[in-house]
Design a protein around this motif. Structure first.
Motif, PDB file in Angstrom:
ATOM      1  N   ALA A  59      18.065 -32.936  35.439  1.00  0.00           N
ATOM      2  CA  ALA A  59      18.852 -31.763  35.444  1.00  0.00           C
ATOM      3  C   ALA A  59      20.019 -32.061  34.747  1.00  0.00           C
ATOM      4  N   LEU A  60      20.925 -33.220  34.596  1.00  0.00           N
ATOM      5  CA  LEU A  60      21.724 -33.595  33.883  1.00  0.00           C
ATOM      6  C   LEU A  60      21.542 -33.193  32.220  1.00  0.00           C
ATOM      7  N   ALA A  67      27.073 -37.713  33.319  1.00  0.00           N
ATOM      8  CA  ALA A  67      27.256 -38.056  34.523  1.00  0.00           C
ATOM      9  C   ALA A  67      28.792 -38.275  35.034  1.00  0.00           C
ATOM     10  N   ASP A  68      29.644 -38.535  33.934  1.00  0.00           N
ATOM     11  CA  ASP A  68      31.106 -38.678  34.399  1.00  0.00           C
ATOM     12  C   ASP A  68      31.666 -37.374  35.010  1.00  0.00           C
ATOM     13  N   ASP A  69      31.145 -36.065  34.626  1.00  0.00           N
ATOM     14  CA  ASP A  69      31.355 -34.829  35.164  1.00  0.00           C
ATOM     15  C   ASP A  69      31.068 -34.704  36.335  1.00  0.00           C
ATOM     16  N   VAL A  70      30.136 -35.433  37.053  1.00  0.00           N
ATOM     17  CA  VAL A  70      29.707 -35.095  38.398  1.00  0.00           C
ATOM     18  C   VAL A  70      30.624 -35.748  39.394  1.00  0.00           C
ATOM     19  N   ASP A  71      31.068 -34.974  40.370  1.00  0.00           N
ATOM     20  CA  ASP A  71      31.934 -35.537  41.348  1.00  0.00           C
ATOM     21  C   ASP A  71      31.636 -35.602  42.654  1.00  0.00           C
ATOM     22  N   ILE A  95      22.944 -42.971  38.110  1.00  0.00           N
ATOM     23  CA  ILE A  95      22.886 -42.220  37.224  1.00  0.00           C
ATOM     24  C   ILE A  95      24.200 -42.386  36.438  1.00  0.00           C
ATOM     25  N   GLY A  96      25.065 -42.958  36.843  1.00  0.00           N
ATOM     26  CA  GLY A  96      26.208 -43.449  36.180  1.00  0.00           C
ATOM     27  C   GLY A  96      27.587 -42.700  36.541  1.00  0.00           C
ATOM     28  N   THR A  97      27.682 -42.104  37.758  1.00  0.00           N
ATOM     29  CA  THR A  97      28.915 -41.268  38.035  1.00  0.00           C
ATOM     30  C   THR A  97      29.859 -42.349  38.292  1.00  0.00           C
ATOM     31  N   THR A  98      31.339 -41.854  38.348  1.00  0.00           N
ATOM     32  CA  THR A  98      32.600 -42.600  38.559  1.00  0.00           C
ATOM     33  C   THR A  98      33.207 -42.203  39.800  1.00  0.00           C
ATOM     34  N   ALA A 120      27.861 -25.103  47.027  1.00  0.00           N
ATOM     35  CA  ALA A 120      28.577 -23.703  46.428  1.00  0.00           C
ATOM     36  C   ALA A 120      30.010 -23.646  46.919  1.00  0.00           C
ATOM     37  N   ASP A 121      30.045 -23.782  48.281  1.00  0.00           N
ATOM     38  CA  ASP A 121      31.264 -23.900  48.887  1.00  0.00           C
ATOM     39  C   ASP A 121      32.376 -24.971  48.243  1.00  0.00           C
ATOM     40  N   LEU A 122      31.695 -26.146  48.149  1.00  0.00           N
ATOM     41  CA  LEU A 122      32.757 -27.106  47.472  1.00  0.00           C
ATOM     42  C   LEU A 122      33.257 -26.845  45.938  1.00  0.00           C
ATOM     43  N   VAL A 123      32.525 -26.169  45.255  1.00  0.00           N
ATOM     44  CA  VAL A 123      32.776 -25.734  44.055  1.00  0.00           C
ATOM     45  C   VAL A 123      33.684 -24.586  44.126  1.00  0.00           C
ATOM     46  N   SER A 124      33.342 -23.536  44.889  1.00  0.00           N
ATOM     47  CA  SER A 124      34.025 -22.370  45.043  1.00  0.00           C
ATOM     48  C   SER A 124      35.487 -22.462  45.570  1.00  0.00           C
ATOM     49  N   CYS A 125      35.678 -23.497  46.387  1.00  0.00           N
ATOM     50  CA  CYS A 125      36.897 -23.714  46.810  1.00  0.00           C
ATOM     51  C   CYS A 125      37.931 -24.883  46.174  1.00  0.00           C
ATOM     52  N   GLY A 126      37.408 -25.263  45.122  1.00  0.00           N
ATOM     53  CA  GLY A 126      37.893 -26.364  44.003  1.00  0.00           C
ATOM     54  C   GLY A 126      37.880 -27.768  44.637  1.00  0.00           C
ATOM     55  N   THR A 127      37.251 -28.066  45.501  1.00  0.00           N
ATOM     56  CA  THR A 127      37.279 -29.604  45.903  1.00  0.00           C
ATOM     57  C   THR A 127      36.208 -30.353  45.088  1.00  0.00           C
ATOM     58  N   SER A 128      35.326 -29.556  44.450  1.00  0.00           N
ATOM     59  CA  SER A 128      34.301 -30.235  43.471  1.00  0.00           C
ATOM     60  C   SER A 128      34.199 -29.409  42.424  1.00  0.00           C
ATOM     61  N   GLU A 129      33.709 -30.081  41.045  1.00  0.00           N
ATOM     62  CA  GLU A 129      33.437 -29.308  39.935  1.00  0.00           C
ATOM     63  C   GLU A 129      32.066 -29.200  39.669  1.00  0.00           C
ATOM     64  N   HIS A 130      31.469 -30.408  39.714  1.00  0.00           N
ATOM     65  CA  HIS A 130      29.936 -30.516  39.529  1.00  0.00           C
ATOM     66  C   HIS A 130      29.450 -31.136  40.588  1.00  0.00           C
ATOM     67  N   VAL A 131      28.559 -30.681  41.223  1.00  0.00           N
ATOM     68  CA  VAL A 131      27.986 -31.254  42.400  1.00  0.00           C
ATOM     69  C   VAL A 131      26.352 -31.151  42.226  1.00  0.00           C
TER      70      VAL A 131
END
Length: 335
Positions: A59-60, A67-71, A95-98, A120-131
């Motif tokens: 998927a990435l 992977a660094d962009d996945v929070d 996968i190499g996330t930080t 979807a809720d995590l991204v929309s409320c700003g808690t996460s950017e990429h899930v």
């Protein structure tokens, strides 16, 4: 959803490996009752986490995201056989996330759609950017091979989607719920506590009241679909239900009055029931078949153990055919 990636174990099991209650031809008997012709079995080296890693990497690659962009990593599964640590933490590391947040979600066959709603809720409320949302199941060790009504239904595999920011809603509002009064319809033969108290007993395996689940699904899922459709007038191009068996899918499709132009996913015929992995696996197959296209609106509904359900409208993500190496990417999705 920005992309989808999948992993199917290489061991393909045909109907001839099973027996039937009346000693009839197993392929004919199972095709007639379930529509299933093959399923994939995980090997000894495959785990819930390792299959999730393979799907997540795909998927990435498709999204062109590092992977660094996945929070955040969410693994939907009912078959990770460790109480702790969660499979998601291993996946995030491999996968190499930080230091990504990582947790498992258990909602049976509706686990993926539950996890997608959370993402979807995590991204929309700003808690996460990429899930990363991953459904991964190794069901086959949890089956009783002598249960001729249950064992042939299931297979193993993993599917992942990357959820990220967009200028529009590519994942709709979830319609979900549960009915714990029916929890015995899909369960296990004994609890782990009972097994640990009496090691002479057989380990727990999956137990299912198939007719009861069929009746519940064909009554409930059309109601969920009606609820989702009542909140929007968007044109639905594809229907991707949990891949329980073909008879359930066909019965639901008949009772929902979806237009005949709507493509209906039928990955169960080749993959069996893969529980929380079934919807992303079916999504990949539908896109590969060209019956639906990237950006089309699809109605997805998960339903199963709990009894739990969750469904939403989504825009189909970018993908790569499984026959292509993941060094190049399909045109990026916009939601």
């Amino acid at each position: 959803m920005l992309s989808v990636g999948t992993y199917r174990p290489p061991d393909v099991v045909t109907n001839d490996r099973f027996r039937t209650p009346d000693a009839s031809d197993p392929d004919l008997w199972l095709r007639r009752r379930t529509g299933i012709t093959t399923r994939h079995y995980a090997g000894d080296h495959d785990t819930v986490a390792s299959m999730a890693v393979a799907a997540a990497r795909r998927a990435l690659d498709v999204a062109g995201t590092g992977a660094d962009d996945v929070d955040t990593v969410i693994v939907a599964t009912s078959t990770h056989m460790l109480c702790t640590p969660p499979a998601a933490a291993e996946v995030a590391y491999e996968i190499g996330t930080t230091n990504a947040a990582a947790f498992d979600l258990s909602a049976g066959c509706s686990g993926f759609t539950h996890a997608l709603a959370v993402a979807a809720d995590l991204v929309s409320c700003g808690t996460s950017e990429h899930v990363l949302v991953i459904g991964s199941e190794k069901l086959t060790p949890r089956l009783d091979p002598d249960d001729v009504y249950t064992a042939p239904l299931f297979g193993d595999g993993a599917g992942a989607v990357l959820v990220g920011p967009s200028d529009r809603d590519g994942i709709g509002r979830v319609a979900w719920g549960s009915d714990g009064g029916r929890r015995g319809s899909i369960t296990q033969t004994i609890t782990w506590d009972d097994y640990l108290r009496d090691r002479t007993s057989r380990p727990p395996v999956l137990a299912m009241d198939g007719p009861a689940v069929f009746r519940w699904a064909v009554e409930l899922v059309p109601q969920v679909i009606a609820q989702i459709r009542s909140e929007t007038d968007v044109e639905i191009k594809a229907f991707i239900p949990h891949q329980a068996n073909r008879r359930i899918t066909e019965a639901i499709a008949r009772s929902t009055a979806l237009p005949p132009t709507v493509a209906v996913a039928d990955d169960v015929t080749m993959s069996g029931n893969t529980s929380a992995a079934s919807i992303p696996l079916a999504m990949q197959s539908l896109l590969e078949s060209r019956a639906a296209a990237v950006g089309d609106v699809a109605l997805i509904v998960g339903f199963g153990a709990g009894l739990c359900w969750a469904g939403q409208l989504v825009e189909l993500p970018a993908f790569l055919p499984t026959t292509e190496p993941s060094t190049t990417t399909e045109a990026k999705a916009t939601a």
